[in-house]
Design a protein around this motif. Sequence first.
Motif, short mmCIF file in Angstrom:
data_model
loop_
_atom_site.label_atom_id
_atom_site.label_comp_id
_atom_site.label_asym_id
_atom_site.label_seq_id
_atom_site.Cartn_x
_atom_site.Cartn_y
_atom_site.Cartn_z
N PRO A 51 9.79 80.35 -6.00
CA PRO A 51 8.16 80.98 -5.94
C PRO A 51 7.64 80.67 -7.55
N ASN A 52 8.78 80.87 -8.38
CA ASN A 52 7.76 81.09 -9.70
C ASN A 52 8.78 80.40 -10.73
N PRO A 53 8.89 78.93 -10.35
CA PRO A 53 9.85 77.95 -10.95
C PRO A 53 9.57 78.03 -12.41
N VAL A 54 10.47 77.63 -13.33
CA VAL A 54 9.93 77.45 -14.94
C VAL A 54 10.94 76.22 -15.46
N PHE A 55 10.11 75.17 -15.20
CA PHE A 55 10.43 73.97 -15.38
C PHE A 55 10.61 72.84 -17.39
N ASN A 56 10.11 73.35 -17.82
CA ASN A 56 10.51 73.34 -19.00
C ASN A 56 10.41 71.58 -19.70
N GLU A 57 9.65 70.91 -19.21
CA GLU A 57 9.63 69.64 -19.38
C GLU A 57 8.99 69.00 -19.56
N LEU A 58 9.17 67.75 -20.98
CA LEU A 58 8.12 66.91 -21.72
C LEU A 58 8.17 65.42 -20.90
#
Length: 443
Positions: free
Chosen positions: A365-372
Motif C-alpha cells: 500500500p506504500n510502494p517505493v519505486f525509485n525509477e527514472l
Amino acid sequence: MAPVVAEQAQFVEVPVMVGVVSVFGLVFSVSIFSWICCQRKAAKTAKTPPYKFVHMLKGVDIYPESLSSKKKFGASEKADVNGNSPSTKAPPSPAAGRPPLHLDLENRDLNGNFTKSPHPKVRSSPDLDLPSPHVPFGHGGKELASPESGLSSQAPTPADKPQDKERGLGTLFFSLQYNFQKKAFVVHVREAQGLCATDEQSLTSDPYIKLTILPEKKHKVKTRVMRKTLDPAFDETFSFYGIPYGRVQELALHFMVLSFDRFSRDEVIGEALVPLAGIDLSDGRVLMSRDIIKRNQRRNAGRGELLLSLCYQSTTSTLTVVVLKARHLPKSESSGPSDPYVKVNLYQGKKRVCKKKSHVKKSSPNPVFNELFVFDLPWEAGLQDTSVELQLLDSEPGAAGSSPVIGRLLLAASAPGTPGEHWREICDHPRRQIAKWHALAED
C-alpha cells in the motif's frame, strides 16, 4: 675519672623520666577516651526509636510539618467510632497476639527525643480507628465511608471526558490592515495562547507559524521559532505588496501552527483558515482571533499520493521524471493490498508521443519505486504545449479483465493546484531537480 662517671649517670636518668611521663600520659588519654565512649553509649541506649522506626511500626508520617496529634499509639488508647470509652473491650483483632506498642509522641521532638515542649504534632496513622473531623457521624452509629467510596466519588464522570476532547488546540490572535499608499495587504501576527504540548518530557513546544495567502499560494511567510512555550508572543508584521484592495475580499489566510524539531520533521499542531470575504479594511486595522483546529487530513484519503521529482534540461531539451514512491493507496477489488505500478505518458498537445512504465510492487500500500524516465523533447518546442500523464494501476486484473486504475495525475502548465505549480517551477528553474507530493485523482 670520677667526674666522667657522674656525667654518664646524669644522661641515663633523663630518658627514664621521659619514658615514665609518656606512659602516664598514654594511660590518662586511654582512660578519658573510654569514659567518653561509655557516656555516648549510655546516652544512645536511653534514646527512643527514631521516627523512621515509628513509621515502619505504626505508619506515622515522619515529616515535621505533618505532626498534629497528641494521641498515644497503643491498642488500649484507641477510641471506638461510636464514641465508646477506651475501657470498653473490643473484639479481638488479628494483631491481638502482639504486645501493644506505646509511643508517647506528645513529649518528643522531631528527632524522637523527650522534651518539655507541649505541642508537637503527629498525623494519626491509618491503623487508628479515630473519627475524621471532616466527615459527620450519623445518629444511628453508621460506619465511615470506605476509601474506595471516596475515590469513586472523586473520579471523573463520563460526561466530563468528552469536554476535554472537544477542547481546541489553542487560540491565535492577529490583526489585518490595508495600506492604500503602498498598495500592500498587512497581516500582524500577535500571539497564540493555550497550544498543546508536543514534547512529552518538558510538556512544552517550540511553536512557529506558516502563513499562506490562498488560493494562489504565491505569498508564503513564516514567523520565528519561540522556544519552550505554549503561549508564544510573535509580534511580527508581514506586508504583501501587489495585491489590489478589490481582490482582498477574494482571498483567504491559512495559518499553519507547527512545532520545531531539530532531529526530525516539524510536528503540526493545528491550523486556522480565515476567509477575507465580508471583512472591511477601509476604516483601518481590524483585530481578530481564531481557534486553532486539527489539521485537515483529507489529503491522506481518496486515491493516495505520489512523490515525483522533475528536471528539465534546456541545453539538451530533455525531461527527467523520477517516480520515487506512493503512499496511502486504497485496497484492491479483492479487499487486499494492491500490486501497483506506474505508467508514464508524454503528450505533445493532444498526441501521445512516448509511454513508459515502472516495475510492479507486490502487495504494497506504500510502494517505493525509485525509477527514472528520460524523455527527449522537440528542440524548438521545449516544454511548450507539453504535458505528462501518470497513471497508477493495479497489476491484478479486475472484474473487466484489465488492470484497474488506482489514480491519475496530469502535469502541465495549465493544470490546477500543485501539479501546475510543480510544472511552472521546473520551467522557471531549468537543470534543477524539484520533488513534490501529488494527490491522485480518480480516473
